[in-house]
Design a protein around this motif. Sequence first.
Motif, PDB file in Angstrom:
ATOM      1  N   ILE A 166      27.941  22.295  73.286  1.00  0.00           N
ATOM      2  CA  ILE A 166      28.022  21.127  74.156  1.00  0.00           C
ATOM      3  C   ILE A 166      29.411  20.526  73.983  1.00  0.00           C
ATOM      4  O   ILE A 166      29.809  20.191  72.858  1.00  0.00           O
TER       5      ILE A 166
ATOM      6  N   ILE B 272      28.339  12.739  73.279  1.00  0.00           N
ATOM      7  CA  ILE B 272      27.113  13.550  73.343  1.00  0.00           C
ATOM      8  C   ILE B 272      25.990  12.666  72.836  1.00  0.00           C
ATOM      9  O   ILE B 272      26.019  12.202  71.688  1.00  0.00           O
TER      10      ILE B 272
ATOM     11  N   LEU C 163      25.191  26.235  66.546  1.00  0.00           N
ATOM     12  CA  LEU C 163      25.408  25.053  67.375  1.00  0.00           C
ATOM     13  C   LEU C 163      26.836  24.555  67.214  1.00  0.00           C
ATOM     14  O   LEU C 163      27.296  24.309  66.094  1.00  0.00           O
TER      15      LEU C 163
ATOM     16  N   LEU D  75      29.195  21.407  68.642  1.00  0.00           N
ATOM     17  CA  LEU D  75      29.234  20.123  69.338  1.00  0.00           C
ATOM     18  C   LEU D  75      30.668  19.596  69.299  1.00  0.00           C
ATOM     19  O   LEU D  75      31.260  19.492  68.222  1.00  0.00           O
ATOM     20  N   THR D  76      31.198  19.247  70.474  1.00  0.00           N
ATOM     21  CA  THR D  76      32.564  18.740  70.565  1.00  0.00           C
ATOM     22  C   THR D  76      32.578  17.551  71.507  1.00  0.00           C
ATOM     23  O   THR D  76      32.267  17.690  72.692  1.00  0.00           O
ATOM     24  N   ALA D  77      32.938  16.377  70.979  1.00  0.00           N
ATOM     25  CA  ALA D  77      32.948  15.157  71.783  1.00  0.00           C
ATOM     26  C   ALA D  77      34.263  14.417  71.589  1.00  0.00           C
ATOM     27  O   ALA D  77      34.757  14.286  70.460  1.00  0.00           O
TER      28      ALA D  77
ATOM     29  N   ILE E   5      29.139  11.501  68.672  1.00  0.00           N
ATOM     30  CA  ILE E   5      27.987  12.393  68.740  1.00  0.00           C
ATOM     31  C   ILE E   5      26.791  11.607  68.233  1.00  0.00           C
ATOM     32  O   ILE E   5      26.709  11.265  67.051  1.00  0.00           O
TER      33      ILE E   5
ATOM     34  N   LEU F  53      20.968  12.900  66.775  1.00  0.00           N
ATOM     35  CA  LEU F  53      20.686  14.163  67.438  1.00  0.00           C
ATOM     36  C   LEU F  53      19.868  15.013  66.474  1.00  0.00           C
ATOM     37  O   LEU F  53      20.278  15.233  65.327  1.00  0.00           O
TER      38      LEU F  53
ATOM     39  N   THR G 155      18.210  18.534  65.349  1.00  0.00           N
ATOM     40  CA  THR G 155      18.499  19.951  65.528  1.00  0.00           C
ATOM     41  C   THR G 155      17.614  20.816  64.648  1.00  0.00           C
ATOM     42  O   THR G 155      17.147  20.385  63.599  1.00  0.00           O
TER      43      THR G 155
ATOM     44  N   THR H 233      30.692  20.608  64.176  1.00  0.00           N
ATOM     45  CA  THR H 233      30.736  19.455  65.069  1.00  0.00           C
ATOM     46  C   THR H 233      32.075  18.742  64.945  1.00  0.00           C
ATOM     47  O   THR H 233      32.677  18.712  63.865  1.00  0.00           O
TER      48      THR H 233
ATOM     49  N   SER I 134      33.685  14.932  66.488  1.00  0.00           N
ATOM     50  CA  SER I 134      33.691  13.734  67.330  1.00  0.00           C
ATOM     51  C   SER I 134      35.049  13.069  67.172  1.00  0.00           C
ATOM     52  O   SER I 134      35.468  12.748  66.064  1.00  0.00           O
TER      53      SER I 134
ATOM     54  N   THR J  88      29.437  10.531  64.041  1.00  0.00           N
ATOM     55  CA  THR J  88      28.522  11.659  64.231  1.00  0.00           C
ATOM     56  C   THR J  88      27.263  11.428  63.401  1.00  0.00           C
ATOM     57  O   THR J  88      27.359  11.115  62.211  1.00  0.00           O
TER      58      THR J  88
END
Length: 277
Positions: A100, A106, A122, A124-126, A130, A137, A139, A146, A148, A153
């Motif tokens: 994502i 996110i 997984l 995750l890059t925001a 996050i 979140l 998972t 990840t 952020s 996060t």
Amino acid sequence: GDVSADGNILLQAQGVGSITLGGTTVSATGNISLNSATAITQNNNISTQGSGKTIDLLADSNILMDQGTLTSTTNGNIRYQAGNNVTVAELTAGSGTVAIIATGSINDINGDTAVDITAQNLILTAGSAIADKDNHLETTVVNLSTKSGSGSTFITESDGATITALSLTVERVKSDGSLEVAKPSSSQEDIASGGALVLQTTNGAITTIATSGDILAAGNILIKAQGATNDITLGGTVISTGGNISLDSADAINQNANITASGTGKTIDLLAGGNIV
């Protein structure tokens, strides 16, 4: 309003158009791509039923999943990319990888009880945050990375997770139904946060890999492994540039790399139900 096909599916809104899914979108043997010049609003399920087939969503603004919606593959990769925010209900990829990418944040949709993301890996890059301190979140994954950018996060993992380098590709469907030669891809390592960082398990160990599993944050860090026999094993460094660091393990903490709180007067706190080695 359902969309179904034996082969590949492309839904594309150009110009100032958006995509709103009120019906299901299902491919029996192909890949699925949604491409919107503005937003994608997902009010129903998206699924690929063929083994290893992928799902690719690209929106110039937001991707919003409604309460109770599911995106699923049969061990295929899933990639969501938004020019603003992504709000997640439930993504499941079996032994596949989920990525994502959001220029904004996110977010976990408010009020849900489902695990948000289930996959082997997984990413995750925001650009911003996050999840949120009041709405983590959730998972169920094996490997995790990840980042952020300017925000915090917050992740709660069901069992165990390993922080390491990850990558994925997905298929992108063209307007003639065939597939792009240049596949959309994502690669990332470490966990990094522009604010606070909280990574906790409900019943599992946390392991970080040397050089590709560092944990970095501008604010406070909490790494917490719950469950009677679950350890924290650090192969990668843990660094906070402006906050405090806490590691809390139900069993042992195995420290094979440096832990550093570089802010003036900031503290480091390790708590283990077993040994600290």
